[in-house]
Design an enzyme around this catalytic site. Structure first.
Site, PDB file in Angstrom:
ATOM      1  N   ILE A  50      22.132  50.616  37.500  1.00 23.70           N
ATOM      2  CA  ILE A  50      22.609  49.326  37.003  1.00 23.70           C
ATOM      3  C   ILE A  50      22.457  48.253  38.067  1.00 23.70           C
ATOM      4  O   ILE A  50      22.705  47.095  37.813  1.00 23.70           O
ATOM      5  CB  ILE A  50      24.079  49.372  36.514  1.00 23.70           C
ATOM      6  CG1 ILE A  50      24.992  50.023  37.556  1.00 23.70           C
ATOM      7  CG2 ILE A  50      24.177  50.070  35.186  1.00 23.70           C
ATOM      8  CD1 ILE A  50      26.452  49.973  37.176  1.00 23.70           C
ATOM      9  N   SER A  51      22.074  48.669  39.251  1.00 21.94           N
ATOM     10  CA  SER A  51      21.825  47.678  40.291  1.00 21.94           C
ATOM     11  C   SER A  51      20.994  48.319  41.372  1.00 21.94           C
ATOM     12  O   SER A  51      21.137  49.504  41.667  1.00 21.94           O
ATOM     13  CB  SER A  51      23.130  47.188  40.892  1.00 21.94           C
ATOM     14  OG  SER A  51      23.339  47.793  42.141  1.00 21.94           O
ATOM     15  N   GLY A  53      20.173  47.163  45.034  1.00 19.36           N
ATOM     16  CA  GLY A  53      20.210  46.240  46.157  1.00 19.36           C
ATOM     17  C   GLY A  53      19.278  46.718  47.250  1.00 19.36           C
ATOM     18  O   GLY A  53      18.483  47.636  47.064  1.00 19.36           O
ATOM     19  N   LYS A  54      19.400  46.086  48.382  1.00 20.14           N
ATOM     20  CA  LYS A  54      18.535  46.417  49.502  1.00 20.14           C
ATOM     21  C   LYS A  54      18.902  47.779  50.083  1.00 20.14           C
ATOM     22  O   LYS A  54      18.054  48.530  50.507  1.00 20.14           O
ATOM     23  CB  LYS A  54      18.648  45.352  50.597  1.00 20.14           C
ATOM     24  CG  LYS A  54      18.170  43.984  50.134  1.00 20.14           C
ATOM     25  CD  LYS A  54      18.356  42.920  51.195  1.00 20.14           C
ATOM     26  CE  LYS A  54      19.810  42.707  51.579  1.00 20.14           C
ATOM     27  NZ  LYS A  54      20.659  42.178  50.490  1.00 20.14           N
ATOM     28  N   ALA A  56      21.524  49.987  48.664  1.00 15.41           N
ATOM     29  CA  ALA A  56      22.174  50.973  47.795  1.00 15.41           C
ATOM     30  C   ALA A  56      21.779  50.750  46.343  1.00 15.41           C
ATOM     31  O   ALA A  56      21.341  49.663  45.968  1.00 15.41           O
ATOM     32  CB  ALA A  56      23.682  50.868  47.944  1.00 15.41           C
ATOM     33  N   LYS A  72      27.191  55.595  43.788  1.00 16.22           N
ATOM     34  CA  LYS A  72      26.471  54.707  44.703  1.00 16.22           C
ATOM     35  C   LYS A  72      25.658  55.546  45.685  1.00 16.22           C
ATOM     36  O   LYS A  72      26.210  56.356  46.423  1.00 16.22           O
ATOM     37  CB  LYS A  72      27.475  53.805  45.448  1.00 16.22           C
ATOM     38  CG  LYS A  72      26.828  52.765  46.360  1.00 16.22           C
ATOM     39  CD  LYS A  72      27.842  51.726  46.842  1.00 16.22           C
ATOM     40  CE  LYS A  72      27.219  50.665  47.726  1.00 16.22           C
ATOM     41  NZ  LYS A  72      28.162  49.605  48.111  1.00 16.22           N
ATOM     42  N   GLU A 142      35.412  55.229  40.622  1.00 11.42           N
ATOM     43  CA  GLU A 142      35.782  54.803  39.278  1.00 11.42           C
ATOM     44  C   GLU A 142      34.775  53.771  38.779  1.00 11.42           C
ATOM     45  O   GLU A 142      34.330  52.920  39.543  1.00 11.42           O
ATOM     46  CB  GLU A 142      37.181  54.187  39.352  1.00 11.42           C
ATOM     47  CG  GLU A 142      37.728  53.660  38.060  1.00 11.42           C
ATOM     48  CD  GLU A 142      38.973  52.795  38.282  1.00 11.42           C
ATOM     49  OE1 GLU A 142      39.494  52.282  37.298  1.00 11.42           O
ATOM     50  OE2 GLU A 142      39.419  52.646  39.447  1.00 11.42           O
ATOM     51  N   ASP A 187      32.561  40.740  53.557  1.00  9.68           N
ATOM     52  CA  ASP A 187      31.395  40.259  52.790  1.00  9.68           C
ATOM     53  C   ASP A 187      31.866  39.824  51.410  1.00  9.68           C
ATOM     54  O   ASP A 187      31.231  40.077  50.397  1.00  9.68           O
ATOM     55  CB  ASP A 187      30.347  41.373  52.680  1.00  9.68           C
ATOM     56  CG  ASP A 187      29.016  40.877  52.113  1.00  9.68           C
ATOM     57  OD1 ASP A 187      28.743  39.658  52.181  1.00  9.68           O
ATOM     58  OD2 ASP A 187      28.253  41.707  51.579  1.00  9.68           O
ATOM     59  N   ASN A 192      30.696  40.157  45.158  1.00 10.10           N
ATOM     60  CA  ASN A 192      31.380  41.415  45.445  1.00 10.10           C
ATOM     61  C   ASN A 192      32.786  41.485  44.835  1.00 10.10           C
ATOM     62  O   ASN A 192      33.658  42.193  45.333  1.00 10.10           O
ATOM     63  CB  ASN A 192      31.413  41.683  46.952  1.00 10.10           C
ATOM     64  CG  ASN A 192      30.061  42.209  47.439  1.00 10.10           C
ATOM     65  OD1 ASN A 192      29.334  42.863  46.687  1.00 10.10           O
ATOM     66  ND2 ASN A 192      29.727  41.920  48.681  1.00 10.10           N
ATOM     67  N   ASP A 204      32.310  46.875  47.046  1.00 10.83           N
ATOM     68  CA  ASP A 204      31.366  46.812  48.164  1.00 10.83           C
ATOM     69  C   ASP A 204      32.073  46.679  49.518  1.00 10.83           C
ATOM     70  O   ASP A 204      31.896  45.693  50.234  1.00 10.83           O
ATOM     71  CB  ASP A 204      30.403  45.638  47.932  1.00 10.83           C
ATOM     72  CG  ASP A 204      29.096  45.812  48.673  1.00 10.83           C
ATOM     73  OD1 ASP A 204      28.927  46.838  49.355  1.00 10.83           O
ATOM     74  OD2 ASP A 204      28.247  44.904  48.581  1.00 10.83           O
TER      75      ASP A 204
HETATM   76  P1  ATP Z   1      23.577  44.900  46.097  1.00  7.31           P
HETATM   77  O1  ATP Z   1      22.700  44.521  47.259  1.00  7.31           O
HETATM   78  O2  ATP Z   1      22.869  45.120  44.787  1.00  7.31           O
HETATM   79  O3  ATP Z   1      24.772  43.986  45.958  1.00  7.31           O
HETATM   80  P2  ATP Z   1      25.325  46.593  47.398  1.00  7.31           P
HETATM   81  O4  ATP Z   1      24.895  47.450  48.483  1.00  7.31           O
HETATM   82  O5  ATP Z   1      25.917  45.273  47.721  1.00  7.31           O
HETATM   83  O6  ATP Z   1      24.129  46.349  46.465  1.00  7.31           O
HETATM   84  P3  ATP Z   1      27.586  47.045  45.647  1.00  7.31           P
HETATM   85  O7  ATP Z   1      27.851  45.592  45.728  1.00  7.31           O
HETATM   86  O8  ATP Z   1      28.669  47.982  46.007  1.00  7.31           O
HETATM   87  O9  ATP Z   1      26.293  47.465  46.458  1.00  7.31           O
HETATM   88  O10 ATP Z   1      27.154  47.401  44.168  1.00  7.31           O
HETATM   89  C1  ATP Z   1      26.018  46.809  43.586  1.00  7.31           C
HETATM   90  C2  ATP Z   1      26.317  46.394  42.141  1.00  7.31           C
HETATM   91  O11 ATP Z   1      26.678  47.541  41.359  1.00  7.31           O
HETATM   92  C3  ATP Z   1      27.484  45.441  42.009  1.00  7.31           C
HETATM   93  O12 ATP Z   1      27.046  44.121  42.111  1.00  7.31           O
HETATM   94  C4  ATP Z   1      27.995  45.751  40.626  1.00  7.31           C
HETATM   95  O13 ATP Z   1      27.244  45.042  39.661  1.00  7.31           O
HETATM   96  C5  ATP Z   1      27.716  47.229  40.460  1.00  7.31           C
HETATM   97  N1  ATP Z   1      28.891  48.056  40.803  1.00  7.31           N
HETATM   98  C6  ATP Z   1      29.363  48.334  42.042  1.00  7.31           C
HETATM   99  N2  ATP Z   1      30.449  49.122  41.997  1.00  7.31           N
HETATM  100  C7  ATP Z   1      30.688  49.358  40.685  1.00  7.31           C
HETATM  101  C8  ATP Z   1      31.695  50.110  39.974  1.00  7.31           C
HETATM  102  N3  ATP Z   1      32.648  50.769  40.620  1.00  7.31           N
HETATM  103  N4  ATP Z   1      31.626  50.115  38.628  1.00  7.31           N
HETATM  104  C9  ATP Z   1      30.646  49.448  37.972  1.00  7.31           C
HETATM  105  N5  ATP Z   1      29.674  48.738  38.578  1.00  7.31           N
HETATM  106  C10 ATP Z   1      29.684  48.686  39.918  1.00  7.31           C
HETATM  107 MN    MN Z   2      27.275  43.902  46.842  1.00  4.48          MN
END
Ligand code: ATP
Ligand code: MN
Length: 250
Positions: A50-51, A53-54, A56, A72, A142, A187, A192, A204
């Protein structure tokens, strides 16, 4: 012999059924870890990311008893770290294993750090995903949202839902985070924080630091400025950062 082979084949197919979407970015080590986690947590299926990022990626997972988790996976695959890895290993097989091991250890530390921070938040009653499990470079928590569909980020919330009530609720969570969990996010921004049922969830937190950290105050100030900037931009009356800091035990 034939029976054993057959059973092995059946198990392989079962493991493949775990993954609803083929994701070629999952390396074999992580893939095996996901299979072990599935057995441990009774996970029936992993869904598509669902996402991404750089550093994760997040995947929804569904258990056999109908619970949703957010999985994650931490990666090393940023261009910079790849280049660094190549630079040190290219043409020198002696160092290859050492370097890769170190990199893996590093991301595993990030995964554990986020797990511990989520546990601290959870114990302090801060609104954040509950940590479920951590294994190698994978954190299970969760799921914020419904049926594998994630909640919107603050950034994505419709204009009419960006209210003073939501602002106050977020500031209250930051206060609890500092005064009760003794953590500074580091952050914090509209990217976030998730919003579900008009309630904010802090996400995050792998980089979050203890309030005793030398940069804690500076980071907290920046976090609060980010939140104020976002809400001000949407016409919400915000409290000066200095006033908020006055209530924080840092
Ligand atoms: P990114 O660079 O994509 O922001 P990140 O390393 O910052 O990745 P997170 O911010 O923890 O990682 O998570 C990325 C995305 O996943 C969040 O923006 C959110 O949309 C989704 N996400 C994170 N945690 C959850 C969760 N517990 N339940 C549902 N969605 C989540
Ligand atoms: Mn994030």
């Amino acid at each position: 012999m034939i029976d054993g082979k057959k059973r092995k084949e059946e198990k392989r197919i079962k493991d493949e059924d775990l993954f609803k979407v083929v994701d070629s970015t999952i390396d074999s080590r992580t893939y095996l870890s996901l299979i072990q986690i599935a057995r441990r947590l009774n996970i029936k299926e992993y869904y598509g990311a669902i996402s991404s990022g750089k550093e994760a990626k997040i995947y929804p997972a569904l258990t056999r008893d109908g619970k949703w988790y957010a999985v994650k996976i931490y990666y090393v695959s940023t261009a910079a770290s790849k280049r660094a890895l190549e630079k040190y290993t290219l043409g020198d097989p002696r160092f290859k294993d050492v370097k890769i091991k170190t990199t893996f250890q590093l991301i595993e530390i990030w995964a554990r750090k986020e797990y511990k921070n989520l546990a601290r938040l959870s114990e302090a009653g801060v609104s954040a995903p509950k940590p479920i499990y951590v294994f190698r470079n994978i954190l299970v928590m969760e799921f914020i949202g419904e049926e594998g569909v994630r909640a919107p980020l603050l950034k994505e919330v419709p204009e009419e839902a960006i209210t003073e009530e939501l602002y106050n609720a977020i500031i209250t969570e930051v206060e609890k985070m500092v005064n009760l969990a003794h953590l500074v996010h580091g952050d914090l921004s509209e990217y976030n924080i998730m919003v579900w049922d008009n309630r904010p969830y802090i996400i995050d937190v792998s980089q979050s630091v203890d309030i005793e950290h030398p940069n804690a105050l500076e980071l907290l100030q920046r976090d609060l400025e980010n939140i104020n900037r976002f809400f001000e931009g949407h016409g919400v009356n915000v409290e000066p950062v200095e006033d908020i800091l006055g209530r924080l035990e840092i």
